[in-house]
Design a protein around this motif. Structure first.
Motif, PDB file in Angstrom:
ATOM      1  N   UNK A  46       0.871  -1.170   0.000  1.00  0.00           N
ATOM      2  CA  UNK A  46       0.000   0.000   0.000  1.00  0.00           C
ATOM      3  C   UNK A  46       0.908   1.219   0.000  1.00  0.00           C
ATOM      4  N   UNK A  47       0.705   2.116  -0.965  1.00  0.00           N
ATOM      5  CA  UNK A  47       1.583   3.281  -1.076  1.00  0.00           C
ATOM      6  C   UNK A  47       0.735   4.461  -1.516  1.00  0.00           C
ATOM      7  N   UNK A  48       0.566   5.436  -0.648  1.00  0.00           N
ATOM      8  CA  UNK A  48      -0.304   6.573  -0.933  1.00  0.00           C
ATOM      9  C   UNK A  48       0.415   7.846  -0.502  1.00  0.00           C
ATOM     10  N   UNK A  49       0.750   8.677  -1.461  1.00  0.00           N
ATOM     11  CA  UNK A  49       1.427   9.937  -1.159  1.00  0.00           C
ATOM     12  C   UNK A  49       0.669  11.084  -1.809  1.00  0.00           C
ATOM     13  N   UNK A  50       0.978  12.301  -1.353  1.00  0.00           N
ATOM     14  CA  UNK A  50       0.350  13.485  -1.933  1.00  0.00           C
ATOM     15  C   UNK A  50       0.796  13.653  -3.385  1.00  0.00           C
ATOM     16  N   UNK A  51      -0.125  14.125  -4.202  1.00  0.00           N
ATOM     17  CA  UNK A  51       0.218  14.387  -5.590  1.00  0.00           C
ATOM     18  C   UNK A  51       1.070  15.651  -5.655  1.00  0.00           C
ATOM     19  N   UNK A  52       2.272  15.510  -6.154  1.00  0.00           N
ATOM     20  CA  UNK A  52       3.215  16.624  -6.240  1.00  0.00           C
ATOM     21  C   UNK A  52       4.207  16.303  -7.352  1.00  0.00           C
ATOM     22  N   UNK A  53       4.106  16.994  -8.474  1.00  0.00           N
ATOM     23  CA  UNK A  53       4.944  16.722  -9.641  1.00  0.00           C
ATOM     24  C   UNK A  53       6.432  16.807  -9.298  1.00  0.00           C
ATOM     25  N   UNK A  54       6.816  17.717  -8.438  1.00  0.00           N
ATOM     26  CA  UNK A  54       8.224  17.906  -8.090  1.00  0.00           C
ATOM     27  C   UNK A  54       8.701  16.959  -6.990  1.00  0.00           C
ATOM     28  N   UNK A  55       7.796  16.130  -6.426  1.00  0.00           N
ATOM     29  CA  UNK A  55       8.150  15.190  -5.339  1.00  0.00           C
ATOM     30  C   UNK A  55       8.782  15.915  -4.148  1.00  0.00           C
ATOM     31  N   UNK A  56       8.209  17.023  -3.747  1.00  0.00           N
ATOM     32  CA  UNK A  56       8.746  17.758  -2.608  1.00  0.00           C
ATOM     33  C   UNK A  56       7.931  17.543  -1.331  1.00  0.00           C
ATOM     34  N   UNK A  57       6.675  17.120  -1.472  1.00  0.00           N
ATOM     35  CA  UNK A  57       5.809  16.947  -0.301  1.00  0.00           C
ATOM     36  C   UNK A  57       6.002  15.578   0.338  1.00  0.00           C
ATOM     37  N   UNK A  58       5.628  14.540  -0.379  1.00  0.00           N
ATOM     38  CA  UNK A  58       5.778  13.156   0.087  1.00  0.00           C
ATOM     39  C   UNK A  58       6.652  12.417  -0.904  1.00  0.00           C
ATOM     40  N   UNK A  59       7.583  11.620  -0.398  1.00  0.00           N
ATOM     41  CA  UNK A  59       8.406  10.825  -1.305  1.00  0.00           C
ATOM     42  C   UNK A  59       9.137   9.740  -0.536  1.00  0.00           C
ATOM     43  N   UNK A  60       9.630   8.788  -1.272  1.00  0.00           N
ATOM     44  CA  UNK A  60      10.471   7.713  -0.759  1.00  0.00           C
ATOM     45  C   UNK A  60      11.762   7.766  -1.546  1.00  0.00           C
ATOM     46  N   UNK A  61      12.882   7.760  -0.854  1.00  0.00           N
ATOM     47  CA  UNK A  61      14.179   7.710  -1.523  1.00  0.00           C
ATOM     48  C   UNK A  61      14.855   6.395  -1.173  1.00  0.00           C
ATOM     49  N   UNK A  62      15.538   5.822  -2.161  1.00  0.00           N
ATOM     50  CA  UNK A  62      16.249   4.564  -1.987  1.00  0.00           C
ATOM     51  C   UNK A  62      17.743   4.817  -2.185  1.00  0.00           C
ATOM     52  N   UNK A  63      18.539   4.278  -1.268  1.00  0.00           N
ATOM     53  CA  UNK A  63      20.003   4.359  -1.333  1.00  0.00           C
ATOM     54  C   UNK A  63      20.557   2.940  -1.234  1.00  0.00           C
ATOM     55  N   UNK A  64      21.668   2.672  -1.890  1.00  0.00           N
ATOM     56  CA  UNK A  64      22.270   1.344  -1.756  1.00  0.00           C
ATOM     57  C   UNK A  64      23.520   1.365  -0.887  1.00  0.00           C
ATOM     58  N   UNK A  65      23.676   2.437  -0.114  1.00  0.00           N
ATOM     59  CA  UNK A  65      24.756   2.529   0.871  1.00  0.00           C
ATOM     60  C   UNK A  65      24.432   3.688   1.799  1.00  0.00           C
ATOM     61  N   UNK A  66      25.253   3.872   2.806  1.00  0.00           N
ATOM     62  CA  UNK A  66      25.059   5.007   3.713  1.00  0.00           C
ATOM     63  C   UNK A  66      25.512   6.325   3.094  1.00  0.00           C
ATOM     64  N   UNK A  67      26.205   6.246   1.977  1.00  0.00           N
ATOM     65  CA  UNK A  67      26.689   7.444   1.297  1.00  0.00           C
ATOM     66  C   UNK A  67      25.528   8.082   0.544  1.00  0.00           C
ATOM     67  N   UNK A  68      25.096   9.241   0.999  1.00  0.00           N
ATOM     68  CA  UNK A  68      23.909   9.851   0.397  1.00  0.00           C
ATOM     69  C   UNK A  68      24.191  10.579  -0.915  1.00  0.00           C
ATOM     70  N   UNK A  69      25.379  10.464  -1.439  1.00  0.00           N
ATOM     71  CA  UNK A  69      25.680  11.032  -2.754  1.00  0.00           C
ATOM     72  C   UNK A  69      25.832   9.901  -3.776  1.00  0.00           C
ATOM     73  N   UNK A  70      26.853   9.077  -3.608  1.00  0.00           N
ATOM     74  CA  UNK A  70      27.075   8.003  -4.589  1.00  0.00           C
ATOM     75  C   UNK A  70      26.125   6.827  -4.382  1.00  0.00           C
ATOM     76  N   UNK A  71      25.508   6.716  -3.210  1.00  0.00           N
ATOM     77  CA  UNK A  71      24.600   5.608  -2.941  1.00  0.00           C
ATOM     78  C   UNK A  71      23.161   5.864  -3.359  1.00  0.00           C
ATOM     79  N   UNK A  72      22.858   7.050  -3.848  1.00  0.00           N
ATOM     80  CA  UNK A  72      21.482   7.396  -4.206  1.00  0.00           C
ATOM     81  C   UNK A  72      21.037   6.581  -5.419  1.00  0.00           C
ATOM     82  N   UNK A  73      19.898   5.891  -5.291  1.00  0.00           N
ATOM     83  CA  UNK A  73      19.345   5.091  -6.376  1.00  0.00           C
ATOM     84  C   UNK A  73      18.200   5.829  -7.058  1.00  0.00           C
ATOM     85  N   UNK A  74      17.315   6.411  -6.273  1.00  0.00           N
ATOM     86  CA  UNK A  74      16.210   7.136  -6.885  1.00  0.00           C
ATOM     87  C   UNK A  74      15.184   7.590  -5.883  1.00  0.00           C
ATOM     88  N   UNK A  75      14.278   8.449  -6.384  1.00  0.00           N
ATOM     89  CA  UNK A  75      13.177   8.975  -5.563  1.00  0.00           C
ATOM     90  C   UNK A  75      11.882   8.591  -6.242  1.00  0.00           C
TER      91      UNK A  75
END
Length: 75
Positions: A46-75
């Motif tokens: 179940x995944x329900x977030x606010x509608x926001x084209x820029x993804x600034x209100x509600x979002x989920x970010x995925x990282x594949x490491x603790x490094x928040x620069x090179x580990x960023x996978x997507x939003x």
């Protein structure tokens, strides 16, 4: 529970207060740790977030490491 470190083979993670709305400006960090070379499969029941084209209100970010620069996978 909002965040934490998880090492279980299977785990269901819910936003605080689910199925009710969570608080405004709620930020949760869940760290899923596995052995090197293992994979993680995310399955959203179940995944329900606010509608926001820029993804600034509600979002989920995925990282594949603790490094928040090179580990960023997507939003």
């Amino acid at each position: 529970e909002c965040g934490g470190v998880h090492t279980d083979q299977e785990k269901v993670l819910d936003s605080p207060g689910y199925p009710q709305d969570y608080q405004d400006e709620q930020i949760c960090y869940w760290h899923i740790r596995v052995r090197y070379g293992q994979r993680i499969r995310l399955h959203f029941l179940d995944f329900d977030i606010e509608e926001d084209v820029a993804c600034l209100s509600d979002y989920l970010e995925i990282y594949d490491s603790y490094d928040d620069v090179s580990g960023f996978v997507g939003r």
